[in-house]
Motif scaffolding. Sequence first.
Motif, PDB file in Angstrom:
ATOM      1  N   VAL A  20     143.787   0.186  71.411  1.00 23.92           N
ATOM      2  CA  VAL A  20     145.197   0.475  71.184  1.00 23.92           C
ATOM      3  C   VAL A  20     145.728   1.228  72.392  1.00 23.92           C
ATOM      4  N   THR A  21     146.606   0.600  73.171  1.00 23.31           N
ATOM      5  CA  THR A  21     147.238   1.307  74.279  1.00 23.31           C
ATOM      6  C   THR A  21     148.440   2.077  73.747  1.00 23.31           C
ATOM      7  N   GLY A  22     148.813   3.136  74.457  1.00 23.16           N
ATOM      8  CA  GLY A  22     149.926   3.952  73.972  1.00 23.16           C
ATOM      9  C   GLY A  22     149.617   4.620  72.646  1.00 23.16           C
ATOM     10  N   ALA A  23     148.337   4.912  72.427  1.00 22.84           N
ATOM     11  CA  ALA A  23     147.910   5.424  71.124  1.00 22.84           C
ATOM     12  C   ALA A  23     148.400   6.830  70.845  1.00 22.84           C
ATOM     13  N   GLY A  66     150.246   6.696  66.630  1.00 20.95           N
ATOM     14  CA  GLY A  66     149.635   7.480  65.568  1.00 20.95           C
ATOM     15  C   GLY A  66     149.626   6.741  64.246  1.00 20.95           C
ATOM     16  N   ALA A  67     150.718   6.059  63.937  1.00 23.19           N
ATOM     17  CA  ALA A  67     150.788   5.289  62.694  1.00 23.19           C
ATOM     18  C   ALA A  67     149.813   4.124  62.719  1.00 23.19           C
ATOM     19  N   VAL A  68     149.678   3.477  63.881  1.00 24.61           N
ATOM     20  CA  VAL A  68     148.758   2.351  64.009  1.00 24.61           C
ATOM     21  C   VAL A  68     147.310   2.816  63.859  1.00 24.61           C
ATOM     22  N   LEU A  69     146.953   3.929  64.498  1.00 24.44           N
ATOM     23  CA  LEU A  69     145.583   4.432  64.387  1.00 24.44           C
ATOM     24  C   LEU A  69     145.233   4.730  62.934  1.00 24.44           C
ATOM     25  N   VAL A  86     163.851   0.471  60.868  1.00 29.17           N
ATOM     26  CA  VAL A  86     162.603   0.071  60.225  1.00 29.17           C
ATOM     27  C   VAL A  86     161.594   1.195  60.382  1.00 29.17           C
ATOM     28  N   ASP A  87     160.878   1.484  59.310  1.00 23.95           N
ATOM     29  CA  ASP A  87     159.935   2.593  59.304  1.00 23.95           C
ATOM     30  C   ASP A  87     158.725   2.279  60.182  1.00 23.95           C
ATOM     31  N   PRO A  88     158.305   3.211  61.054  1.00 22.74           N
ATOM     32  CA  PRO A  88     157.163   2.932  61.938  1.00 22.74           C
ATOM     33  C   PRO A  88     155.859   2.676  61.197  1.00 22.74           C
ATOM     34  N   ASP A  89     155.658   3.278  60.024  1.00 21.36           N
ATOM     35  CA  ASP A  89     154.446   2.997  59.246  1.00 21.36           C
ATOM     36  C   ASP A  89     154.427   1.541  58.802  1.00 21.36           C
ATOM     37  N   GLU A  90     155.596   1.009  58.480  1.00 19.95           N
ATOM     38  CA  GLU A  90     155.666  -0.396  58.072  1.00 19.95           C
ATOM     39  C   GLU A  90     155.454  -1.325  59.262  1.00 19.95           C
ATOM     40  N   VAL A  91     155.933  -0.926  60.433  1.00 22.84           N
ATOM     41  CA  VAL A  91     155.660  -1.705  61.641  1.00 22.84           C
ATOM     42  C   VAL A  91     154.160  -1.685  61.942  1.00 22.84           C
ATOM     43  N   ALA A  92     153.529  -0.524  61.768  1.00 22.59           N
ATOM     44  CA  ALA A  92     152.084  -0.419  61.980  1.00 22.59           C
ATOM     45  C   ALA A  92     151.336  -1.360  61.051  1.00 22.59           C
ATOM     46  N   ARG A  94     152.497  -4.101  59.779  1.00 18.32           N
ATOM     47  CA  ARG A  94     152.765  -5.478  60.215  1.00 18.32           C
ATOM     48  C   ARG A  94     151.919  -5.832  61.433  1.00 18.32           C
ATOM     49  N   LEU A  95     151.754  -4.899  62.345  1.00 21.71           N
ATOM     50  CA  LEU A  95     150.891  -5.130  63.506  1.00 21.71           C
ATOM     51  C   LEU A  95     149.446  -5.361  63.075  1.00 21.71           C
ATOM     52  N   ALA A  96     148.966  -4.562  62.125  1.00 20.75           N
ATOM     53  CA  ALA A  96     147.594  -4.729  61.633  1.00 20.75           C
ATOM     54  C   ALA A  96     147.419  -6.089  60.965  1.00 20.75           C
ATOM     55  N   ALA A  97     148.430  -6.517  60.220  1.00 17.89           N
ATOM     56  CA  ALA A  97     148.361  -7.828  59.572  1.00 17.89           C
ATOM     57  C   ALA A  97     148.366  -8.948  60.600  1.00 17.89           C
ATOM     58  N   ARG A  98     149.156  -8.813  61.645  1.00 18.90           N
ATOM     59  CA  ARG A  98     149.194  -9.827  62.706  1.00 18.90           C
ATOM     60  C   ARG A  98     147.861  -9.893  63.425  1.00 18.90           C
TER      61      ARG A  98
END
Length: 260
Positions: free
Chosen positions: A5-8, A14-17, A167-173, A175-179
Amino acid sequence: MKVLVTGAGGHLGGAVLARLRDDGVGVRAASRRLRDGSDVEWVVTDLATGDGVVEAVTGVDAVLHLASSPRGGHTHQVDVLGTRRLVVAAGAAGVGHIVYISIVGVDRVPIPYYRHKLAAEQVIAAGPVPWSVLRATQFPQFLDDLLASSARLGPVIGDRAVLAQPVDPDEVAARLAARLVAGPLGGIEEYGGPQVLRFDEAARAWLTARGSRRPLLPVRIPGRLGRELRAGGLVTEALPRGVRTWADHLADTYGGTGRR
């Protein structure tokens, strides 16, 4: 699966991690400075210079590319040239998927930063690694900060007909995980919040939540930029959408719903 994860170290990072850890995904987190984390492998990577990029992609199955430099005059160096360095190194390392976070409207709204984001998308698409691009609408924190800046002189200043779709960043995170799990799309997906709001609607809700009686001073943004923003250049009709609303953000932040 192990994911770089770049830009972590950023807000979305943080939400993605947190999301990837909850999903049981092995994570290597890249940042420009060394960070600590017992459940995450942190590495130092500088996309502007290329330092640490080869080491960061070695041994990972996929890359979530979140790193960006919207301010400070380094945008082209980081977002375009840095993305190229990352893609080339990932291809040489045999990485199987790169997912890039972009912004709804980069192909329509004439903002210099958006031109760099669009160029980075094109670098990803032309590269040797199977890819996906997720364009998200603006985070509510961005709109919140924009309103605070516009109110520095007293009234809230802005073009009341500009359209936004927080759009909430947790929801974007999520969506990224699902992709990531779904595999390379070889194309662009858009993802937005549940509501399209005019600037004046968002501003009045913000003022109500803060208990402020400041007036709204309408100022029309001129030229093509204003036309695109009023025509919906920053919003999307794509489905599915997030569920957390602007009012939810205001309630969490200020303890008020933003509803009259």
